[in-house]
Write a protein that holds these residues in place. Structure first.
Motif, PDB file in Angstrom:
ATOM      1  N   LEU A   1       7.813   3.497   5.023  1.00  0.00           N
ATOM      2  CA  LEU A   1       7.646   2.056   5.230  1.00  0.00           C
ATOM      3  C   LEU A   1       8.741   1.227   4.560  1.00  0.00           C
ATOM      4  N   SER A   2       9.843   1.864   4.203  1.00  0.00           N
ATOM      5  CA  SER A   2      10.992   1.079   3.740  1.00  0.00           C
ATOM      6  C   SER A   2      11.589   0.375   4.962  1.00  0.00           C
ATOM      7  N   SER A   3      12.307  -0.715   4.722  1.00  0.00           N
ATOM      8  CA  SER A   3      12.913  -1.421   5.854  1.00  0.00           C
ATOM      9  C   SER A   3      13.903  -0.508   6.569  1.00  0.00           C
ATOM     10  N   ALA A   4      14.583   0.353   5.823  1.00  0.00           N
ATOM     11  CA  ALA A   4      15.565   1.263   6.433  1.00  0.00           C
ATOM     12  C   ALA A   4      14.863   2.286   7.324  1.00  0.00           C
ATOM     13  N   ALA A   5      13.714   2.794   6.888  1.00  0.00           N
ATOM     14  CA  ALA A   5      12.981   3.781   7.692  1.00  0.00           C
ATOM     15  C   ALA A   5      12.418   3.133   8.955  1.00  0.00           C
TER      16      ALA A   5
ATOM     17  N   PRO B   1       3.458  -6.281  12.943  1.00  0.00           N
ATOM     18  CA  PRO B   1       2.394  -5.841  12.034  1.00  0.00           C
ATOM     19  C   PRO B   1       2.836  -4.751  11.069  1.00  0.00           C
ATOM     20  N   LEU B   2       3.805  -3.950  11.518  1.00  0.00           N
ATOM     21  CA  LEU B   2       4.294  -2.871  10.646  1.00  0.00           C
ATOM     22  C   LEU B   2       4.990  -3.436   9.409  1.00  0.00           C
ATOM     23  N   VAL B   3       5.811  -4.443   9.619  1.00  0.00           N
ATOM     24  CA  VAL B   3       6.525  -5.046   8.488  1.00  0.00           C
ATOM     25  C   VAL B   3       5.540  -5.743   7.544  1.00  0.00           C
ATOM     26  N   VAL B   4       4.533  -6.394   8.126  1.00  0.00           N
ATOM     27  CA  VAL B   4       3.509  -7.029   7.279  1.00  0.00           C
ATOM     28  C   VAL B   4       2.820  -5.968   6.409  1.00  0.00           C
ATOM     29  N   LEU B   5       2.482  -4.849   7.041  1.00  0.00           N
ATOM     30  CA  LEU B   5       1.812  -3.777   6.293  1.00  0.00           C
ATOM     31  C   LEU B   5       2.740  -3.186   5.237  1.00  0.00           C
TER      32      LEU B   5
ATOM     33  N   ILE C   1      -4.834  -5.050   4.088  1.00  0.00           N
ATOM     34  CA  ILE C   1      -4.249  -3.895   4.778  1.00  0.00           C
ATOM     35  C   ILE C   1      -5.192  -3.413   5.883  1.00  0.00           C
ATOM     36  N   GLU C   2      -6.457  -3.327   5.560  1.00  0.00           N
ATOM     37  CA  GLU C   2      -7.424  -2.877   6.570  1.00  0.00           C
ATOM     38  C   GLU C   2      -7.403  -3.799   7.780  1.00  0.00           C
TER      39      GLU C   2
END
Lengths: 205, 100
Positions: free
Chosen positions: B32-36, B55-59, B85-86
């Motif tokens: 979940l790093s920005s690079a990944a 939603p991925l970036v928010v998580l 998160i949920e």
């Protein structure tokens, strides 16, 4: 924007490989944390201060190895903190990291669809267990990624698998595109008595 | 453990499980790093993933991977973050379900 900037990690120790990067720590004195490259570690002065007061291993890592390359003040923030409190939680840290490793191995055994992430977690747990144990088992704390192989109780995982798991971690944290034979690394990891090594290290600490 | 997100690693694991249920093998999201996340976007396709990335970036931020950037620490999450998160996971599931 005022801040201190440090480098720490493998480059400071002179450990260089084809996958090396430079670990940069920024300590901003203000609320502009998003202003830094995403690859940098960014900690508030309050957080770093609390780590020093609690004697966290990361505080010792910074105290012993971080090199200040820019300081907003005449004396760097880390220098102003003095010596961290003694690291007294090695046993608990190893227990926590051991649990993290157990969970990761469970995911790997049960054919997780996030295998690269799990291999990276396993690598981090193994490396950090060795770093924590080095406080007791070695002449001085060891923050090298090679720490599991420098302890008196040597890690039984092959270097091929350990290095492969490290590349998996780099994919998770740095978005590294290096080819990873995740299935083979997972097979080796499953066949290695790594939890017995954790138990042996824990007993010695 | 009643709250499965008390640990940052288990929170990240839950997020990755949702995405990788549809993107296994060489297309898996590795972290979940920005690079990944950017690497995954390039592999799967920027157009295809555009509704998932939000939603991925928010998580990722909630998991303190992007906002705190304490890359190598594994801290417990507080209860309110776990709840958020949920909630965000539901948005992610909906977006992933629409992937071709």
């Amino acid at each position: 924007m005022t801040h201190d900037i440090y480098i720490f990690g493998s480059a400071v120790r002179g450990e260089v490989s084809s996958s090396s990067d430079i670990d940069v720590l920024a300590i901003p004195f203000g609320a502009c944390r998003e202003a830094y490259p995403s690859s940098w570690s960014v900690y508030s002065p309050e957080t770093i201060g609390s780590y020093f007061r609690e004697g966290r291993l990361f505080a010792w890592h910074l105290h012993l190895e971080a090199k200040c390359i820019y300081s907003a003040g005449q004396v760097s923030f880390l220098s102003s903190l003095g010596v961290p409190a003694s690291y007294s939680t090695a046993s608990k840290d190893i227990d926590d990291l051991g649990e993290m490793l157990r969970q990761s191995l469970w995911e790997i055994r049960n054919e997780t669809n996030s295998l690269i992430y799990e291999l990276g977690i396993a690598y981090t747990a193994i490396r950090d267990i060795a770093m924590s144990a080095s406080w007791v088992m070695m002449d001085r704390p060891c923050f090298s990624r090679n720490a599991p192989y420098l302890l008196p109780i040597t890690c039984p995982l092959s270097r091929e698998a350990y290095d492969g798991a490290m590349h998996a971690r780099h994919s998770s944290t740095r978005g590294s595109e290096r080819e990873i034979d995740a299935i083979r690394i997972a097979e080796i990891l499953r066949a290695t008595p790594i939890l017995q090594w954790v138990k042996d290290v824990r007993s010695a600490v | 453990m009643t709250n499965t997100f008390l640990n940052k690693v288990s929170a990240e694991r839950s997020v990755l499980a949702v995405v990788n249920a549809r993107n296994a093998g060489s297309r898996q999201l590795t972290g979940l790093s920005s690079a990944a996340i950017e690497l995954w976007r390039r592999k799967v396709g920027t157009e295809v993933t555009k509704d998932v990335v939000g939603p991925l970036v928010v998580l990722a931020e909630l998991c303190q991977r992007l906002s705190d950037r304490s890359h190598e620490t594994f801290e417990p999450l507080d209860a309110s973050t776990a709840k958020r998160i949920e909630s965000q996971l539901d948005a992610l599931r909906s977006a992933v379900a629409k992937l071709p």
